[in-house]
Design an enzyme around this catalytic site. Structure first.
Site, PDB file in Angstrom:
ATOM      1  N   GLY A 174      -9.505  -3.687  -5.072  1.00  0.00           N
ATOM      2  CA  GLY A 174      -9.161  -4.757  -6.121  1.00  0.00           C
ATOM      3  C   GLY A 174      -9.926  -6.045  -5.883  1.00  0.00           C
ATOM      4  O   GLY A 174     -10.464  -6.478  -4.643  1.00  0.00           O
TER       5      GLY A 174
ATOM      6  N   GLY B 107     -10.714  -3.994   1.050  1.00  0.00           N
ATOM      7  CA  GLY B 107      -9.411  -3.831   1.600  1.00  0.00           C
ATOM      8  C   GLY B 107      -9.400  -2.579   2.592  1.00  0.00           C
ATOM      9  O   GLY B 107     -10.309  -1.940   2.867  1.00  0.00           O
ATOM     10  N   ASP B 108      -8.016  -2.220   2.848  1.00  0.00           N
ATOM     11  CA  ASP B 108      -7.839  -1.045   3.874  1.00  0.00           C
ATOM     12  C   ASP B 108      -8.472   0.343   3.353  1.00  0.00           C
ATOM     13  O   ASP B 108      -9.303   0.923   4.054  1.00  0.00           O
ATOM     14  CB  ASP B 108      -6.318  -0.864   4.132  1.00  0.00           C
ATOM     15  CG  ASP B 108      -6.317   0.077   5.350  1.00  0.00           C
ATOM     16  OD1 ASP B 108      -6.485  -0.308   6.339  1.00  0.00           O
ATOM     17  OD2 ASP B 108      -5.638   1.129   5.157  1.00  0.00           O
ATOM     18  N   GLY B 109      -8.560   0.501   2.032  1.00  0.00           N
ATOM     19  CA  GLY B 109      -8.971   1.729   1.393  1.00  0.00           C
ATOM     20  C   GLY B 109     -10.344   1.868   1.563  1.00  0.00           C
ATOM     21  O   GLY B 109     -11.136   2.841   2.171  1.00  0.00           O
ATOM     22  N   THR B 110     -11.428   0.740   1.233  1.00  0.00           N
ATOM     23  CA  THR B 110     -12.670   0.476   1.089  1.00  0.00           C
ATOM     24  C   THR B 110     -12.970   0.861   2.373  1.00  0.00           C
ATOM     25  O   THR B 110     -14.272   1.472   2.951  1.00  0.00           O
ATOM     26  CB  THR B 110     -12.972  -0.803   0.288  1.00  0.00           C
ATOM     27  OG1 THR B 110     -12.384  -0.777  -0.847  1.00  0.00           O
ATOM     28  CG2 THR B 110     -14.749  -0.546   0.323  1.00  0.00           C
TER      29      THR B 110
ATOM     30  N   ASP C 119      -3.132  -9.267  -0.589  1.00  0.00           N
ATOM     31  CA  ASP C 119      -2.132  -8.848  -0.293  1.00  0.00           C
ATOM     32  C   ASP C 119      -1.730  -9.319   1.289  1.00  0.00           C
ATOM     33  O   ASP C 119      -0.868  -9.562   1.762  1.00  0.00           O
ATOM     34  CB  ASP C 119      -1.881  -7.339  -0.172  1.00  0.00           C
ATOM     35  CG  ASP C 119      -2.110  -6.800  -1.715  1.00  0.00           C
ATOM     36  OD1 ASP C 119      -1.592  -7.517  -2.669  1.00  0.00           O
ATOM     37  OD2 ASP C 119      -2.504  -5.483  -1.747  1.00  0.00           O
TER      38      ASP C 119
ATOM     39  N   ARG D 113       1.638  -5.224  -2.876  1.00  0.00           N
ATOM     40  CA  ARG D 113       1.771  -3.669  -2.349  1.00  0.00           C
ATOM     41  C   ARG D 113       3.001  -3.572  -1.522  1.00  0.00           C
ATOM     42  O   ARG D 113       3.955  -3.906  -1.759  1.00  0.00           O
ATOM     43  CB  ARG D 113       0.532  -3.223  -2.151  1.00  0.00           C
ATOM     44  CG  ARG D 113       0.104  -2.113  -2.303  1.00  0.00           C
ATOM     45  CD  ARG D 113      -1.238  -1.677  -1.749  1.00  0.00           C
ATOM     46  NE  ARG D 113      -2.258  -1.857  -2.520  1.00  0.00           N
ATOM     47  CZ  ARG D 113      -3.038  -1.383  -3.514  1.00  0.00           C
ATOM     48  NH1 ARG D 113      -2.365  -0.191  -3.757  1.00  0.00           N
ATOM     49  NH2 ARG D 113      -3.811  -1.808  -4.053  1.00  0.00           N
TER      50      ARG D 113
ATOM     51  N   HIS E 103      -2.049  -9.565 -12.528  1.00  0.00           N
ATOM     52  CA  HIS E 103      -3.594  -9.768 -12.359  1.00  0.00           C
ATOM     53  C   HIS E 103      -3.899 -11.408 -12.207  1.00  0.00           C
ATOM     54  O   HIS E 103      -4.974 -11.613 -11.921  1.00  0.00           O
ATOM     55  CB  HIS E 103      -4.333  -8.863 -13.039  1.00  0.00           C
ATOM     56  CG  HIS E 103      -4.010  -7.455 -12.440  1.00  0.00           C
ATOM     57  ND1 HIS E 103      -2.946  -6.775 -13.230  1.00  0.00           N
ATOM     58  CD2 HIS E 103      -4.753  -6.613 -11.704  1.00  0.00           C
ATOM     59  CE1 HIS E 103      -3.090  -5.439 -12.588  1.00  0.00           C
ATOM     60  NE2 HIS E 103      -3.975  -5.306 -11.896  1.00  0.00           N
TER      61      HIS E 103
ATOM     62  N   GLN F  52      -2.863 -13.216 -10.468  1.00  0.00           N
ATOM     63  CA  GLN F  52      -2.889 -13.468  -8.939  1.00  0.00           C
ATOM     64  C   GLN F  52      -4.172 -13.182  -8.573  1.00  0.00           C
ATOM     65  O   GLN F  52      -4.674 -13.708  -7.296  1.00  0.00           O
ATOM     66  CB  GLN F  52      -1.812 -12.792  -8.086  1.00  0.00           C
ATOM     67  CG  GLN F  52      -0.435 -13.276  -8.454  1.00  0.00           C
ATOM     68  CD  GLN F  52       0.482 -12.352  -8.292  1.00  0.00           C
ATOM     69  OE1 GLN F  52       1.272 -12.125  -7.281  1.00  0.00           O
ATOM     70  NE2 GLN F  52       0.805 -11.346  -9.045  1.00  0.00           N
TER      71      GLN F  52
HETATM   72  O1  F6P Z   1      -4.348  -4.841  -3.405  1.00  0.00           O
HETATM   73  C1  F6P Z   1      -4.044  -5.545  -4.499  1.00  0.00           C
HETATM   74  C2  F6P Z   1      -3.364  -5.366  -5.653  1.00  0.00           C
HETATM   75  O2  F6P Z   1      -3.442  -6.604  -6.510  1.00  0.00           O
HETATM   76  C3  F6P Z   1      -1.866  -5.292  -5.241  1.00  0.00           C
HETATM   77  O3  F6P Z   1      -1.219  -6.334  -5.006  1.00  0.00           O
HETATM   78  C4  F6P Z   1      -1.503  -4.385  -6.437  1.00  0.00           C
HETATM   79  O4  F6P Z   1      -0.286  -3.507  -6.154  1.00  0.00           O
HETATM   80  C5  F6P Z   1      -2.697  -3.632  -6.844  1.00  0.00           C
HETATM   81  O5  F6P Z   1      -3.908  -4.242  -6.284  1.00  0.00           O
HETATM   82  C6  F6P Z   1      -2.822  -3.412  -8.389  1.00  0.00           C
HETATM   83  O6  F6P Z   1      -4.006  -2.597  -8.466  1.00  0.00           O
HETATM   84  P1  F6P Z   1      -4.677  -2.515  -9.980  1.00  0.00           P
HETATM   85  O7  F6P Z   1      -5.774  -3.497  -9.986  1.00  0.00           O
HETATM   86  O8  F6P Z   1      -5.277  -0.994  -9.837  1.00  0.00           O
HETATM   87  O9  F6P Z   1      -3.822  -2.514 -10.993  1.00  0.00           O
END
Ligand code: F6P
Length: 363
Positions: A13, A117-120, A142, A186, A285, A287
């Site tokens: 994200g 982030g953690d995933g990437t 997050d 999250r 989003h 945020q």
């Molecule tokens: O990890 C960032 C974040 O904005 C989380 O706070 C939220 O749960 C998630 O990504 C939303 O993901 P997407 O952009 O796929 O809707």
């Protein structure tokens, strides 16, 4: 090692401050070391389809500091180890990691900067295990990456959430309503907790403290009995009642679930139990969007420069991080896999509780 060209990609994200990182890393690489810089579009996707790359120059990173998002684009659905491809009208997942390694060679990228982030960063770790030369930069609104005290993007997200609480206050007071604000984060409650404190909310519900509906309602009753006819409830998207489950919207293609909907449930329960008018705002989003705060521009800039210096000093396989007020680094291998969550007995939670803010905690 002799470095001539580096690559930069942004994954997961987006977060305010990504462009500040891209700008800083590009400038430091060119001005300090004379390296060439290649921007890779849409996370690792740009290394599966190498036409999705662009030279990054002093000219094309000019003016990026105040811009939200990422000029390189991003996705949270392009894991090359588990890459979705359409075959006979169906989605199948295939391993494209070898293609990524080949394209890094074809593009003559000596070292790759992965911002994510953690995933990437977990994907980056898997490539490091296969021999790729990578340095990492942590990114998430997050603030849940355990190896860094703070990520850029978090400060802007908390500011946006705080401004929303400020705005909800005036309308809540005018209409004598309970306003529920659902924020992101999250599985961690950092955004809710910090924005809730900064915005002076009455209730903050976070995933780390399963809440009790009666405790939440008691707080609102107590305010009513004092003649205060409105309340502000901030709910982290991962919050859940005692004995209950987190609320998810749907599944992403790669199986990752999207949180969302707990705000609606909390509002419904409150209005049923208290017979009060209740409204919900899901900040979503917003945020992640907008111009980064000064803090995030500076932290992003420091991280970008620090990543270039890791490459210069041949400290590959590491991720920059903030410890206290100092930028340091940590092995990516050790930095991923464990998220940083709010300590239910920590100073920040206790600060909130000593102000009379309810965390819905069952005693
Ligand atoms: O990890 C960032 C974040 O904005 C989380 O706070 C939220 O749960 C998630 O990504 C939303 O993901 P997407 O952009 O796929 O809707």
């Amino acid at each position: 090692m002799q470095v001539k060209r580096i690559g930069i990609l942004t994954g997961g994200g987006d977060a305010p401050g990504l462009n500040a990182v891209i700008r800083a890393a590009t400038k430091a690489a060119i001005l300090e070391h004379g390296w060439e810089v290649v921007g890779i579009y849409d996370s690792f996707d740009g290394l599966i389809h190498p036409e999705k790359t662009t030279p990054l120059t002093l000219d094309n990173v000019r003016g990026l500091l105040p811009r939200g998002g990422t000029v390189l684009g991003t996705t949270n659905r392009a894991n090359p180890f588990h890459y979705p491809v359409e075959k006979n009208g169906k989605i199948e997942f295939v391993d494209m990691s070898e293609r990524v390694l080949e394209n890094l060679q074809n593009l003559k990228i000596d070292v790759l900067i992965v911002i994510g982030g953690d995933g990437t960063l977990s994907i980056a770790r898997d490539f490091i295990r296969k021999g790729a030369k990578i340095v990492g930069i942590p990114k998430t609104i997050d603030n849940d990456i355990s190896a860094t005290d703070i990520c850029f993007g978090f400060n802007t997200a908390v500011t946006t959430a705080t401004e929303a609480i400020d705005k909800l206050h005036t309308t809540a007071e005018s209409h004598h309503r309970v306003m529920v604000l659902e924020v992101m984060g999250r599985y961690a409650g950092w955004i809710a907790l910090e924005a809730g404190i900064a915005g002076g909310s009455d209730v903050i519900l976070i995933p780390e403290i399963p809440f009790d509906y009666e405790v939440v309602c008691d707080k609102i009753r107590q305010r009513s009995s004092q003649g205060i006819k409105f309340s502000i409830v901030v709910v982290a998207e991962g919050a859940h009642p005692r004995g209950g489950q987190m609320v998810f919207q749907d599944e992403k293609g790669d199986g990752e679930k999207r949180l969302g909907g707990i705000g609606e449930q909390v509002a419904r329960e409150i209005s049923q139990r208290l017979d009060l008018e209740t409204r919900v705002t899901v900040l979503g989003h917003l945020q992640r969007g907008g111009s980064p705060s000064t803090f995030d521009r500076i932290l992003g800039t420091r991280f970008g420069v620090a990543a270039v210096q890791l490459i210069h000093h041949d400290e590959l396989g590491r991720m920059v991080c903030l410890r206290g007020r100092t930028v340091q680094s940590v092995e990516i291998e050790k930095a991923v896999g464990e998220i940083k969550r709010v300590d239910p007995e920590g100073e920040m939670v206790l600060t909130a509780e000593m102000l009379g803010i309810s965390l819905g905690r069952w005693h």
